[in-house]
Design a protein around this motif. Structure first.
Motif, PDB file in Angstrom:
ATOM      1  N   LEU A   1      -4.278  13.550  10.637  1.00 55.66           N
ATOM      2  CA  LEU A   1      -3.630  13.599  11.943  1.00 55.66           C
ATOM      3  C   LEU A   1      -4.589  14.325  12.885  1.00 55.66           C
ATOM      4  CD1 LEU A   1      -1.150  12.931  13.625  1.00 55.66           C
ATOM      5  CD2 LEU A   1      -0.061  15.014  12.779  1.00 55.66           C
ATOM      6  N   PHE A   2      -5.324  13.540  13.666  1.00 52.55           N
ATOM      7  CA  PHE A   2      -6.339  14.156  14.516  1.00 52.55           C
ATOM      8  C   PHE A   2      -5.696  15.015  15.603  1.00 52.55           C
ATOM      9  CE2 PHE A   2      -9.017  10.884  12.593  1.00 52.55           C
ATOM     10  CZ  PHE A   2     -10.110  11.665  12.251  1.00 52.55           C
ATOM     11  N   GLY A   3      -6.245  16.199  15.781  1.00 49.91           N
ATOM     12  CA  GLY A   3      -5.697  17.151  16.742  1.00 49.91           C
ATOM     13  C   GLY A   3      -5.325  18.459  16.069  1.00 49.91           C
ATOM     14  N   LEU A   4      -5.125  18.414  14.748  1.00 53.10           N
ATOM     15  CA  LEU A   4      -4.698  19.629  14.057  1.00 53.10           C
ATOM     16  C   LEU A   4      -5.878  20.552  13.767  1.00 53.10           C
ATOM     17  CD1 LEU A   4      -2.230  18.126  11.386  1.00 53.10           C
ATOM     18  CD2 LEU A   4      -1.669  19.088  13.634  1.00 53.10           C
ATOM     19  N   GLU A   5      -6.998  19.979  13.393  1.00 53.53           N
ATOM     20  CA  GLU A   5      -8.180  20.776  13.003  1.00 53.53           C
ATOM     21  C   GLU A   5      -9.418  20.199  13.688  1.00 53.53           C
ATOM     22  OE1 GLU A   5     -10.294  22.833  11.692  1.00 53.53           O
ATOM     23  OE2 GLU A   5      -8.777  24.326  11.211  1.00 53.53           O
ATOM     24  N   LEU A   6     -10.566  20.809  13.462  1.00 50.06           N
ATOM     25  CA  LEU A   6     -11.796  20.299  14.082  1.00 50.06           C
ATOM     26  C   LEU A   6     -12.133  18.928  13.499  1.00 50.06           C
ATOM     27  CD1 LEU A   6     -13.834  23.616  14.077  1.00 50.06           C
ATOM     28  CD2 LEU A   6     -12.788  22.472  16.035  1.00 50.06           C
ATOM     29  N   TYR A   7     -12.369  17.979  14.390  1.00 51.43           N
ATOM     30  CA  TYR A   7     -12.481  16.589  13.923  1.00 51.43           C
ATOM     31  C   TYR A   7     -13.654  16.361  12.990  1.00 51.43           C
ATOM     32  CZ  TYR A   7     -16.070  15.766  17.530  1.00 51.43           C
ATOM     33  OH  TYR A   7     -17.204  15.812  18.286  1.00 51.43           O
TER      34      TYR A   7
ATOM     35  N   ASP B   1     -10.816  10.288  24.121  1.00 51.28           N
ATOM     36  CA  ASP B   1     -10.863   8.868  23.757  1.00 51.28           C
ATOM     37  C   ASP B   1     -12.270   8.468  23.304  1.00 51.28           C
ATOM     38  OD1 ASP B   1      -8.228   8.753  24.409  1.00 51.28           O
ATOM     39  OD2 ASP B   1      -8.497   7.670  26.300  1.00 51.28           O
ATOM     40  N   ASP B   2     -13.287   9.094  23.891  1.00 48.06           N
ATOM     41  CA  ASP B   2     -14.673   8.769  23.500  1.00 48.06           C
ATOM     42  C   ASP B   2     -14.941   9.163  22.046  1.00 48.06           C
ATOM     43  OD1 ASP B   2     -15.271   7.705  25.915  1.00 48.06           O
ATOM     44  OD2 ASP B   2     -16.269   9.487  26.717  1.00 48.06           O
ATOM     45  N   ILE B   3     -14.522  10.369  21.700  1.00 46.54           N
ATOM     46  CA  ILE B   3     -14.720  10.813  20.310  1.00 46.54           C
ATOM     47  C   ILE B   3     -13.885   9.950  19.363  1.00 46.54           C
ATOM     48  CG2 ILE B   3     -14.342  12.732  18.684  1.00 46.54           C
ATOM     49  CD1 ILE B   3     -16.685  13.271  20.497  1.00 46.54           C
ATOM     50  N   PHE B   4     -12.683   9.628  19.804  1.00 45.64           N
ATOM     51  CA  PHE B   4     -11.801   8.795  18.983  1.00 45.64           C
ATOM     52  C   PHE B   4     -12.487   7.457  18.671  1.00 45.64           C
ATOM     53  CE2 PHE B   4      -8.078   5.842  18.624  1.00 45.64           C
ATOM     54  CZ  PHE B   4      -7.529   6.395  17.486  1.00 45.64           C
ATOM     55  N   ALA B   5     -13.069   6.848  19.698  1.00 46.95           N
ATOM     56  CA  ALA B   5     -13.754   5.558  19.508  1.00 46.95           C
ATOM     57  C   ALA B   5     -14.948   5.734  18.567  1.00 46.95           C
ATOM     58  CB  ALA B   5     -14.206   5.001  20.856  1.00 46.95           C
ATOM     59  N   LYS B   6     -15.652   6.843  18.718  1.00 49.63           N
ATOM     60  CA  LYS B   6     -16.821   7.080  17.862  1.00 49.63           C
ATOM     61  C   LYS B   6     -16.389   7.249  16.395  1.00 49.63           C
ATOM     62  CE  LYS B   6     -20.962   9.985  17.824  1.00 49.63           C
ATOM     63  NZ  LYS B   6     -21.490  11.287  18.232  1.00 49.63           N
ATOM     64  N   ILE B   7     -15.278   7.938  16.198  1.00 51.58           N
ATOM     65  CA  ILE B   7     -14.765   8.109  14.825  1.00 51.58           C
ATOM     66  C   ILE B   7     -14.398   6.744  14.228  1.00 51.58           C
ATOM     67  CG2 ILE B   7     -12.771   8.988  13.501  1.00 51.58           C
ATOM     68  CD1 ILE B   7     -12.905  11.512  15.283  1.00 51.58           C
ATOM     69  N   CYS B   8     -13.728   5.919  15.028  1.00 56.04           N
ATOM     70  CA  CYS B   8     -13.346   4.574  14.527  1.00 56.04           C
ATOM     71  C   CYS B   8     -14.606   3.785  14.139  1.00 56.04           C
ATOM     72  CB  CYS B   8     -12.571   3.794  15.584  1.00 56.04           C
ATOM     73  SG  CYS B   8     -10.941   4.482  15.903  1.00 56.04           S
ATOM     74  N   ALA B   9     -15.606   3.812  15.003  1.00 55.50           N
ATOM     75  CA  ALA B   9     -16.840   3.063  14.728  1.00 55.50           C
ATOM     76  C   ALA B   9     -17.508   3.600  13.455  1.00 55.50           C
ATOM     77  CB  ALA B   9     -17.792   3.171  15.914  1.00 55.50           C
TER      78      ALA B   9
ATOM     79  N   ARG C   1      -3.336  10.142  16.112  1.00 59.37           N
ATOM     80  CA  ARG C   1      -3.571  11.369  16.892  1.00 59.37           C
ATOM     81  C   ARG C   1      -2.213  11.982  17.205  1.00 59.37           C
ATOM     82  NH1 ARG C   1      -7.794  10.366  21.776  1.00 59.37           N
ATOM     83  NH2 ARG C   1      -6.775   8.358  22.058  1.00 59.37           N
ATOM     84  N   ILE C   2      -2.175  13.284  17.290  1.00 57.77           N
ATOM     85  CA  ILE C   2      -0.895  13.960  17.498  1.00 57.77           C
ATOM     86  C   ILE C   2      -0.293  13.594  18.860  1.00 57.77           C
ATOM     87  CG2 ILE C   2      -1.816  16.130  18.430  1.00 57.77           C
ATOM     88  CD1 ILE C   2       0.264  17.383  16.359  1.00 57.77           C
TER      89      ILE C   2
ATOM     90  N   THR D   1       0.832  -1.205   0.000  1.00 58.63           N
ATOM     91  CA  THR D   1       0.000   0.000   0.000  1.00 58.63           C
ATOM     92  C   THR D   1       0.868   1.257   0.000  1.00 58.63           C
ATOM     93  OG1 THR D   1      -1.502  -1.244   1.441  1.00 58.63           O
ATOM     94  CG2 THR D   1      -1.930   1.106   1.211  1.00 58.63           C
ATOM     95  N   TYR D   2       0.443   2.257  -0.752  1.00 55.84           N
ATOM     96  CA  TYR D   2       1.072   3.577  -0.629  1.00 55.84           C
ATOM     97  C   TYR D   2       0.234   4.389   0.357  1.00 55.84           C
ATOM     98  CZ  TYR D   2       2.444   8.350  -1.361  1.00 55.84           C
ATOM     99  OH  TYR D   2       2.864   9.645  -1.128  1.00 55.84           O
ATOM    100  N   ILE D   3       0.879   4.786   1.435  1.00 56.51           N
ATOM    101  CA  ILE D   3       0.168   5.498   2.509  1.00 56.51           C
ATOM    102  C   ILE D   3       0.607   6.955   2.525  1.00 56.51           C
ATOM    103  CG2 ILE D   3      -0.166   5.599   5.027  1.00 56.51           C
ATOM    104  CD1 ILE D   3       0.724   2.561   4.995  1.00 56.51           C
ATOM    105  N   LEU D   4      -0.350   7.834   2.578  1.00 58.58           N
ATOM    106  CA  LEU D   4      -0.018   9.265   2.734  1.00 58.58           C
ATOM    107  C   LEU D   4      -1.121   9.907   3.553  1.00 58.58           C
ATOM    108  CD1 LEU D   4       1.892  11.640   1.921  1.00 58.58           C
ATOM    109  CD2 LEU D   4       0.268  12.106   0.085  1.00 58.58           C
ATOM    110  N   PHE D   5      -0.760  10.438   4.704  1.00 54.58           N
ATOM    111  CA  PHE D   5      -1.769  11.107   5.519  1.00 54.58           C
ATOM    112  C   PHE D   5      -1.992  12.520   4.989  1.00 54.58           C
ATOM    113  CE2 PHE D   5      -0.108   8.403   9.299  1.00 54.58           C
ATOM    114  CZ  PHE D   5      -0.742   7.295   8.767  1.00 54.58           C
ATOM    115  N   GLN D   6      -3.248  12.882   4.946  1.00 54.35           N
ATOM    116  CA  GLN D   6      -3.580  14.226   4.495  1.00 54.35           C
ATOM    117  C   GLN D   6      -3.183  15.258   5.550  1.00 54.35           C
ATOM    118  OE1 GLN D   6      -4.640  15.336   1.594  1.00 54.35           O
ATOM    119  NE2 GLN D   6      -4.831  17.457   2.335  1.00 54.35           N
ATOM    120  N   GLU D   7      -3.072  14.825   6.787  1.00 54.23           N
ATOM    121  CA  GLU D   7      -2.823  15.683   7.963  1.00 54.23           C
ATOM    122  C   GLU D   7      -4.073  16.505   8.267  1.00 54.23           C
ATOM    123  OE1 GLU D   7      -0.341  14.226   8.750  1.00 54.23           O
ATOM    124  OE2 GLU D   7       1.255  14.209   7.283  1.00 54.23           O
TER     125      GLU D   7
END
Ligand code: SAM
Length: 473
Positions: free
Chosen positions: A243-249, A296-304, A278-279, A195-201
């Protein structure tokens, strides 16, 4: 103007569309009729649009959040079974000409130790990784046309694939390097990368430009359109991430799904994986300086929500997350995790100590050994998998997607997971892990419904115990 099929970043990731999506999500966050309709669609496992998923992300009704989590767990079971694929990052070089303000590799950081592995050093790093039992790597490098040109990256890939040490072999090299040209992507494809991986940030253009003030990465369009160039260059498995933490999720989440929709609309295949970094604290970087961190709650919700929005896309959680957080999100749809990672250049052979001038990219939260991670996964009821077969057997891109969409992947991946776990147990596992794993394989073999698949898997597993290793998993 929003146009999912446009090849222009500002049209397929339209700021106006994201803002309208967020307004629509706010307007409907308590609208049970709309929410239930979206959940009913999600249950069919056909995925959700960025607008639909954004409504669920905005919704704070506890029973509906429970439904989202339950559904994510169900889809994860249906599409991925209980397998978790393992990999490790390999940092090749931290020379970098960019000015990314959240990354310790930024060009102005004068107190980080700059390192670039020679081919001899790569051999040692890879042997150390093979001695742990790793079969799949993600190579990482800063962007520096002089120190890390594409020829260097290609040479490293070639070296990595050529190392056969005891029973070890790296069978899949994923690549996480800066956005590049179609020609260079073609070369990476020819080098047989996974896979070619590139995070948008961040998908937020204005923030993106501020967070990347200098260097080639400053160009938002060039970065955002990279996956289109990668696909044009023949790479059909690409990995997205912000990269979560830089802008509004909520903005990032909508952008991420719009990017996935764009790839599917234009190239007929969505992202192979989505990562959710996450940063983290790092040399010269204080994560609290970025005020958009997520709980962590929002993080879990995003994953789901990623799981239910793009059921056919793998999800990756790195060692940036602690054991506790990883344990929480694993059932919500994660399909791949890294284990025993070192984020310093040369760190597998020579781990950095407190006294060393660091070369690391970020602090690792989950510091356990690979054996501990494998053991832990099995105790949680998962099958740790070292499988790399899809790419090597041509099951990539749209072929992988259609297999995955039809749930056929379980017939291939499940036995492959058992066989590669068996290899791991024979060659690398500690005593307790080995015992646990042997019992698990026995149980899981019994549960394979297709008699032919079961017979072949059992025969291979027997051969592995007899010392045979040249399978194409
Ligand atoms: N230089 C390449 C690029 O520009 O994409 C390779 C990426 S870098 C080795 C891998 C990723 O680490 C970055 O894309 C970024 O999202 C992430 N990263 C950078 N600084 C970080 C930090 N302080 N905490 C967590 N992740 C970080």
């Amino acid at each position: 103007m929003y146009n999912v099929k446009s090849l222009k970043a500002e049209e397929f990731i339209s700021d106006e569309e994201i803002r309208e999506t967020l307004a629509y999500a706010d307007a409907n966050r308590e609208n049970l009729e709309v929410i239930d309709r979206i959940l009913a669609k999600a249950k069919e496992a056909k995925g959700l649009t960025h607008r639909e998923a954004s409504v669920l992300l905005a919704c704070e009704i506890p029973e509906k959040i429970d439904e989202i989590f339950a559904l994510a767990e169900q889809l994860k079971k249906d599409y991925y079974g209980n397998r978790i694929v393992l990999f490790a990052p390999l940092y090749l070089s931290n020379y970098c000409v960019n000015g990314c303000v959240y990354c310790p590799y930024h060009a102005k950081n004068k107190h980080i130790a700059r390192k670039k592995l020679t081919q001899e050093e790569i051999v040692k790093e890879v042997m150390a990784l093979q001695d742990m039992g790793h079969k799949r790597l993600a190579i990482e490098a800063g962007e520096d046309p002089v120190n890390n040109p594409i020829e260097y990256i290609l040479e490293c890939i070639h070296t990595i694939y050529s190392i056969k040490h005891k029973n070890g072999a790296i069978r899949r090299v994923n690549v996480n390097i800066a956005a590049t040209t179609v020609e260079n992507y073609r070369k990476l494809k020819e080098a047989e990368i996974g896979t070619y991986i590139l995070f948008q940030e961040t998908y937020h253009k204005e923030s993106y430009e501020k967070l990347h003030p200098t260097g080639p990465k400053h160009d938002y369009a060039y970065h955002t359109e990279a996956m289109d160039r990668a696909m044009e260059g023949g790479i059909d498995d690409v990995g997205l991430g912000v990269l979560f933490g830089l802008e509004l999720y909520r903005y990032e989440f909508a952008g991420l799904l719009m990017h996935a929709e764009h790839l599917e609309a234009v190239h007929g295949v969505g992202p192979h994986t989505i990562s959710v970094p996450r940063i983290k604290h790092a040399d010269d970087i204080d994560p609290s300086a970025f005020d958009n961190s997520i709980s962590d709650d929002i993080f879990a919700k995003i994953c789901a929500l990623i799981r239910i929005s793009v059921p056919y896309t793998g999800m990756i959680i790195s060692t940036r997350e602690s054991q506790e957080v990883r344990e929480r999100v694993l059932p919500l749809g994660v399909s791949q995790i890294s284990g025993a990672s070192r984020t310093s250049v040369g760190g597998y052979v020579e781990p950095e100590t407190e006294e060393d001038v660091t070369s690391a990219q970020f602090d690792v939260s989950d510091q356990r050994s690979l054996d501990e991670v494998v053991n832990w996964l099995m105790r949680l009821g998962y099958i740790p998998s070292f499988c790399t077969a899809c790419y090597r057997e041509g099951r990539t891109g749209d072929r992988f997607m259609s297999l995955c969409k039809n749930m056929q992947i379980l017939n291939c991946c499940h036995p492959n997971a058992l066989m590669t776990l068996k290899e791991y147990l024979e060659d690398y596992a500690g005593e307790d892990t080995r015992k646990l794993g042997m019992e698990l394989i026995e149980r899981e073999l019994e549960n394979i419904p297709n008699p032919k698949v079961k017979r072949i898997a059992a025969a291979h597993i027997h051969d592995i115990a007899e010392g045979k290793r040249d399978f194409r998993f």
